[in-house]
Design an enzyme around this catalytic site. Sequence first.
Site, mmCIF file in Angstrom:
data_model
loop_
_atom_site.group_PDB
_atom_site.id
_atom_site.type_symbol
_atom_site.label_atom_id
_atom_site.label_comp_id
_atom_site.label_asym_id
_atom_site.label_seq_id
_atom_site.Cartn_x
_atom_site.Cartn_y
_atom_site.Cartn_z
ATOM 1 N N ASP A 160 0.775 -1.209 0.003
ATOM 2 C CA ASP A 160 -0.154 0.150 -0.312
ATOM 3 C C ASP A 160 1.177 1.488 -0.012
ATOM 4 O OD1 ASP A 160 -2.604 1.037 0.058
ATOM 5 O OD2 ASP A 160 -3.069 0.439 1.879
ATOM 6 N N LYS B 158 -0.996 -0.975 -4.346
ATOM 7 C CA LYS B 158 -2.234 0.568 -4.204
ATOM 8 C C LYS B 158 -1.885 1.157 -3.514
ATOM 9 C CE LYS B 158 -5.378 -0.657 -0.430
ATOM 10 N NZ LYS B 158 -5.333 0.803 -0.203
ATOM 11 N N GLU C 221 -14.734 0.218 -1.176
ATOM 12 C CA GLU C 221 -14.595 0.466 0.404
ATOM 13 C C GLU C 221 -15.290 1.494 0.647
ATOM 14 O OE1 GLU C 221 -11.221 1.208 2.466
ATOM 15 O OE2 GLU C 221 -12.197 1.196 4.720
HETATM 16 O O1 KIV Z 1 -4.778 -0.590 4.142
HETATM 17 C C1 KIV Z 1 -5.750 -1.378 4.453
HETATM 18 O O2 KIV Z 1 -6.449 -1.955 5.441
HETATM 19 C C2 KIV Z 1 -6.669 -1.540 2.910
HETATM 20 C C3 KIV Z 1 -8.145 -1.808 2.908
HETATM 21 C C4 KIV Z 1 -9.067 -1.101 4.329
HETATM 22 C C5 KIV Z 1 -8.845 -1.760 2.025
HETATM 23 O O3 KIV Z 1 -6.377 -0.057 2.952
#
Ligand code: KIV
Length: 275
Positions: free
Chosen positions: A91, A120, A193
Amino acid sequence: MSSTPENRQKVTVPAIVRRKATGERISMITAYDATFARLVDEAGVDMILVGDSVGMVVQGVDNTLPVGLEEMAYHVELVARTRPRALVVGDLPFGSYQVSPQQAVESSIVLMKRGAECVKLEGGTHMAETIDAIARIDIPVMGHIGLTPQSVHRMGGHKVQGRQAGYEAGGRDRLLEDAVAVERAGAFALVIEGVPRDLAKEITAKVSIPTIGIGAGPDCDGQVLVLHDVLGLSPTRYKFAKSFIDLRQQIIDATAAYVTEVQSGAWPDDAHSFH
Ligand code: KIV
């Protein structure tokens, strides 16, 4: 052939993309360290998201904004080191990609070098150019629209989006536009989300990439949850999440039993002592 832990194939980006056509639902869960990465991988999850939710569930901060790129890279490394069968999704944290497409490319490279197999990022139409820049150098990108936690202040809290029609940020029509923009820009999958289930269904029908829902109802191509919610470790219970076990209470009980035995002298006993 049945899918046992021994014969399961490594999950790849093309394999996830193919699921849109086959209709086999996709499971994703967060993990932030090697212990839990091994456990969720053994359980057969398709993707491990090293999410910036690490801020809330591990670091004890109120939202995802304080999480830095080096912190994310560290957690990606802990998960990737276990060489999971699941696809490792890194992320991109707040501030590591919003400045420019070049910054986003550089940050993505950092996560990929530490073991992510794709990245992501949050945002729709405004992030299209950025997604395109990352995807063009062959780093697979997962989009994330709807309730985007890095926009917590714009939303006025972690609030369900897309309830009202309109093209302003968080409006229903805008979210449909966002989904199409993310797909056109080259994302291979899309997290949706915190939106009404009928909107998630409409988006899922509209785009040709798999959608992964959280608080978006059952009609997405896959689902994602935060591990600590699934295990019942979070003090808060959310409407969109499900605790499949109450590990929080079990951990408290087990630790209390340990404390009691230490205090009484029952632990350690002779069987656990060296001679
Ligand atoms: O950081 C995270 O856990 C997320 C999820 C909620 C999709 O982005």
